[in-house]
Structure formats: C-alpha cells, structure tokens
Design a protein around this motif. Sequence first.
Motif, PDB file in Angstrom:
ATOM      1  N   GLY A 127       3.320 -19.609  40.957  1.00  0.00           N
ATOM      2  CA  GLY A 127       3.216 -18.324  40.271  1.00  0.00           C
ATOM      3  C   GLY A 127       4.333 -17.363  40.612  1.00  0.00           C
ATOM      4  O   GLY A 127       4.093 -16.170  40.782  1.00  0.00           O
ATOM      5  N   THR A 128       5.550 -17.860  40.718  1.00  0.00           N
ATOM      6  CA  THR A 128       6.689 -17.017  41.082  1.00  0.00           C
ATOM      7  C   THR A 128       7.341 -16.426  39.842  1.00  0.00           C
ATOM      8  O   THR A 128       7.573 -17.125  38.854  1.00  0.00           O
ATOM      9  N   GLU A 129       7.645 -15.133  39.925  1.00  0.00           N
ATOM     10  CA  GLU A 129       8.294 -14.412  38.833  1.00  0.00           C
ATOM     11  C   GLU A 129       9.592 -13.800  39.345  1.00  0.00           C
ATOM     12  O   GLU A 129       9.626 -13.223  40.432  1.00  0.00           O
ATOM     13  N   VAL A 130      10.659 -13.940  38.538  1.00  0.00           N
ATOM     14  CA  VAL A 130      11.982 -13.445  38.917  1.00  0.00           C
ATOM     15  C   VAL A 130      12.478 -12.520  37.816  1.00  0.00           C
ATOM     16  O   VAL A 130      12.391 -12.851  36.628  1.00  0.00           O
ATOM     17  N   PHE A 131      13.020 -11.369  38.222  1.00  0.00           N
ATOM     18  CA  PHE A 131      13.521 -10.362  37.291  1.00  0.00           C
ATOM     19  C   PHE A 131      15.023 -10.201  37.503  1.00  0.00           C
ATOM     20  O   PHE A 131      15.472 -10.037  38.638  1.00  0.00           O
ATOM     21  N   TYR A 132      15.814 -10.259  36.424  1.00  0.00           N
ATOM     22  CA  TYR A 132      17.270 -10.133  36.491  1.00  0.00           C
ATOM     23  C   TYR A 132      17.734  -8.954  35.649  1.00  0.00           C
ATOM     24  O   TYR A 132      17.314  -8.815  34.513  1.00  0.00           O
ATOM     25  N   GLN A 133      18.650  -8.172  36.178  1.00  0.00           N
ATOM     26  CA  GLN A 133      19.411  -7.224  35.378  1.00  0.00           C
ATOM     27  C   GLN A 133      20.777  -7.881  35.181  1.00  0.00           C
ATOM     28  O   GLN A 133      21.371  -8.367  36.138  1.00  0.00           O
ATOM     29  N   VAL A 134      21.261  -7.901  33.938  1.00  0.00           N
ATOM     30  CA  VAL A 134      22.458  -8.673  33.608  1.00  0.00           C
ATOM     31  C   VAL A 134      23.500  -7.767  32.946  1.00  0.00           C
ATOM     32  O   VAL A 134      23.155  -6.902  32.131  1.00  0.00           O
ATOM     33  N   SER A 135      24.773  -7.990  33.283  1.00  0.00           N
ATOM     34  CA  SER A 135      25.858  -7.123  32.811  1.00  0.00           C
ATOM     35  C   SER A 135      26.449  -7.529  31.467  1.00  0.00           C
ATOM     36  O   SER A 135      27.238  -6.779  30.906  1.00  0.00           O
ATOM     37  N   ALA A 136      26.104  -8.713  30.969  1.00  0.00           N
ATOM     38  CA  ALA A 136      26.648  -9.188  29.690  1.00  0.00           C
ATOM     39  C   ALA A 136      25.520  -9.818  28.883  1.00  0.00           C
ATOM     40  O   ALA A 136      24.572 -10.366  29.447  1.00  0.00           O
ATOM     41  N   TYR A 137      25.658  -9.747  27.571  1.00  0.00           N
ATOM     42  CA  TYR A 137      24.653 -10.362  26.707  1.00  0.00           C
ATOM     43  C   TYR A 137      24.725 -11.874  26.808  1.00  0.00           C
ATOM     44  O   TYR A 137      25.799 -12.449  27.023  1.00  0.00           O
ATOM     45  N   TYR A 138      23.583 -12.524  26.653  1.00  0.00           N
ATOM     46  CA  TYR A 138      23.540 -13.979  26.642  1.00  0.00           C
ATOM     47  C   TYR A 138      24.383 -14.491  25.477  1.00  0.00           C
ATOM     48  O   TYR A 138      24.232 -14.037  24.346  1.00  0.00           O
ATOM     49  N   ALA A 139      25.284 -15.417  25.775  1.00  0.00           N
ATOM     50  CA  ALA A 139      26.168 -16.013  24.768  1.00  0.00           C
ATOM     51  C   ALA A 139      26.077 -17.526  24.898  1.00  0.00           C
ATOM     52  O   ALA A 139      26.706 -18.110  25.782  1.00  0.00           O
TER      53      ALA A 139
END
Length: 176
Positions: A127-139
């Motif tokens: 039940g692990t959840e990971v949160f990411y803030q990302v500097s570029a849009y997914y391409a």
Amino acid sequence: MIFHETEIPGAWVIDLEQRADSRGFFARAFCAREFQAHGINPAVVQCNLSYNHVRATLRGMHYQLAPQAEAKLVRCTSGAIFDVILDLRPRSAAYCRWYGVELTASNRRMLYVPEGCAHGYLTLADGTEVFYQVSAYYAPEAERGVRWNDSAFGIRWPSEPSVISERDRAYPDFVP
C-alpha cells in the motif's frame, strides 16, 4: 527545510523543518526561493501520484531526453520506498553512479532528482503511495529507461523485486 547534498551533483535529500506544538507540527514542504538558493530548479508543471499494491514493487529506472528532461521532487506519502537516482549526464563527475535513500511516510523526507538522472524505486511496504512534483510535461517520445539490475551501474537494492513491468525488465544493457 533542511537540504542535504548527495554524492550526485545537483541531487538533494530534503528534510522538513518542523515547528511543533500541542496540535502537531507545521512545516514548509516547498519554497521556490529556498530551492533556487540551493541551485534547484523550482519549476513544477505536473504532479504525479503512484500507488503500489504490494511490497517489492519496482518502478524504474526512467528519464526523459532533453529538451523534455525533467527534474523531480519525490516523496512517499504512504508506506515506504528505497528511492534511487542514477546520474546519466556524460559530463558529470558522478556519471553512471547511483544514490539511494529510504523515503517513508513517517520520515517525510524528499529526494530532488535533477534533469539528466534516471529515477526509480522499490516499495518496502504494501500500500505504498509516491507523490512527484515534475519540472517538465510528460513527453512519450522523449521517455527512456535503463534496466534496474544492469551490471554497468551495480545498484544495490535492499531486496529482489517481485513485481516489475515487462518494459522495465526488458531495457537493453547500457552502453556509455
């Protein structure tokens, strides 16, 4: 926030500076000025959430090619992970070296992954959840990866993964 440099240039482990009282605590988890003062790209254009059902799920090692290269600020909001970054920047003093750190919901640590580094993690709890803030849009056209167990890197994972995608399992041997 308390910033700890890693052996990977531009990569940081960030601890919260908690201000506690009878209610609990308050802490700043992001500040563009503080990030810039440490040479960290503060841009956030996308936030991602990854939920993993079982312990020993491996996701990675992923990155995007320039000009869509992305920096990530990663934290574990439930459960625990062994989070790994791999320096794939040919001009870096740490080229082809890796760094790993345990991020948990209880330690509230964050890992800043600079552009040009691959990123992946192994879950240490169900039940692990990971949160990411990302500097570029997914391409999708810029998406790349290297194999989690490629001998060119020698990443020492805390255990063998039991769940891994076919894509992550099938990346070819890395050729510098």
